[in-house]
Design an enzyme around this catalytic site. Sequence first.
Site, PDB file in Angstrom:
ATOM      1  CG  HIS A   3      -6.486  -8.611   1.193  1.00 33.28           C
ATOM      2  ND1 HIS A   3      -6.632  -9.036  -0.113  1.00 33.28           N
ATOM      3  CD2 HIS A   3      -6.269  -7.271   1.123  1.00 33.28           C
ATOM      4  CE1 HIS A   3      -6.511  -8.014  -0.925  1.00 33.28           C
ATOM      5  NE2 HIS A   3      -6.291  -6.930  -0.208  1.00 33.28           N
ATOM      6  NE  ARG A  11      -3.570  -2.157   2.832  1.00 29.62           N
ATOM      7  CZ  ARG A  11      -3.338  -3.271   3.522  1.00 29.62           C
ATOM      8  NH1 ARG A  11      -2.160  -3.436   4.131  1.00 29.62           N
ATOM      9  NH2 ARG A  11      -4.248  -4.217   3.621  1.00 29.62           N
ATOM     10  CE  LYS A  55      -6.479  -0.648   4.661  1.00 34.98           C
ATOM     11  NZ  LYS A  55      -7.798  -0.940   4.055  1.00 34.98           N
ATOM     12  NE  ARG A  64      -3.012  -3.463  -1.482  1.00 28.73           N
ATOM     13  CZ  ARG A  64      -2.606  -4.265  -0.507  1.00 28.73           C
ATOM     14  NH1 ARG A  64      -1.315  -4.505  -0.336  1.00 28.73           N
ATOM     15  NH2 ARG A  64      -3.462  -4.837   0.313  1.00 28.73           N
ATOM     16  CE1 TYR A  85      -6.142  -7.495  -7.353  1.00 24.45           C
ATOM     17  CE2 TYR A  85      -6.461  -8.389  -5.161  1.00 24.45           C
ATOM     18  CZ  TYR A  85      -6.181  -7.324  -5.986  1.00 24.45           C
ATOM     19  OH  TYR A  85      -5.946  -6.084  -5.449  1.00 24.45           O
ATOM     20  CG  HIS A 119      -4.603   0.751  -4.124  1.00 25.50           C
ATOM     21  ND1 HIS A 119      -3.958   0.687  -2.910  1.00 25.50           N
ATOM     22  CD2 HIS A 119      -5.647  -0.108  -4.039  1.00 25.50           C
ATOM     23  CE1 HIS A 119      -4.601  -0.155  -2.114  1.00 25.50           C
ATOM     24  NE2 HIS A 119      -5.627  -0.652  -2.772  1.00 25.50           N
TER      25      HIS A 119
END
Length: 296
Positions: free
Chosen positions: A268, A146, A170, A245, A277, A242
């Site tokens: 994730h 990120r 995160k 990514r 994806y 992004h």
Amino acid sequence: MLWPEAIRAFKNYLKLERGLAPNSVESYLRDLGALASFLDGKVAPNTVEEDHLYAFIETISEMGLSSSTQARMLSGIKAFFEFLRLEKIRDTDPTALLVGPKLIRKLPEVLQVKEVEALLEGIDLSTPEGTRNRAMLEVLYSSGLRVSEVVNLQISRCFFEEGYLQVRGKGSKTRLVPIGKQAIHYTEIYKTLVRPSLDIKKGYEDHLFLNRRGAALSRVMVFYVVKNAAEAAGIQKTISPHTLRHSFATHLVEGGADLRAVQEMLGHESILTTEIYTHLDRAFLQQTLREFHPRA
């Protein structure tokens, strides 16, 4: 328990137990405050029922809020009532059967491999900023970071001999992410030839990528770097950090990578987030069929 007391307790829970970033905490509290205002103090947190929540959802829908905004607000409210249940303030969760708006998931813009190569190879390495930018974009694409993760990447967390980066993502969660040889190569050039010439500001000694004043790069600056590199390479798509990514993950899935491995590298929490994806991969397969099958 009244709303102000419940919101304060929920705020502490988000910060201390879940370790969320300040912006995420404020977002949760803002959405929860909207519910508290809607109930106008007439219904306490421990007496809220499903009907109250459906009335709230109907109201914010009539206000013209997008489906994604409604879904985000509902997610925060669900987290709040789950917190109340865990703290035994409530015996039941009124959001358990609550259904939010259906979301149409937009597939992200993705670069083809040849476009990524054009983007990277078009960067001018004759300038200090160009050398830094090449290294930074190589890292973004090589490891699927990120933008916040790349601007905060620390030298002490780069294990190039082992081929890994330790990334703080995160919720301040750390993960190990592999890094490719090309990204290591250009990052070493930047570290050896450019970074030592900077007047590094106090507190940024361990930051890998720095601006010309010796401080950390801003997120906005990285967006400009990607935008300018795309223009120089003649790429017509609207892209951002992004996009690299997304391209990283898509190219892995197209190449046959295990989805759980991709999930781990991207950081994730849910495999459902990574499954987008697989949809991108199916689109790629359909395009291949149309282009190369004689009877497509």
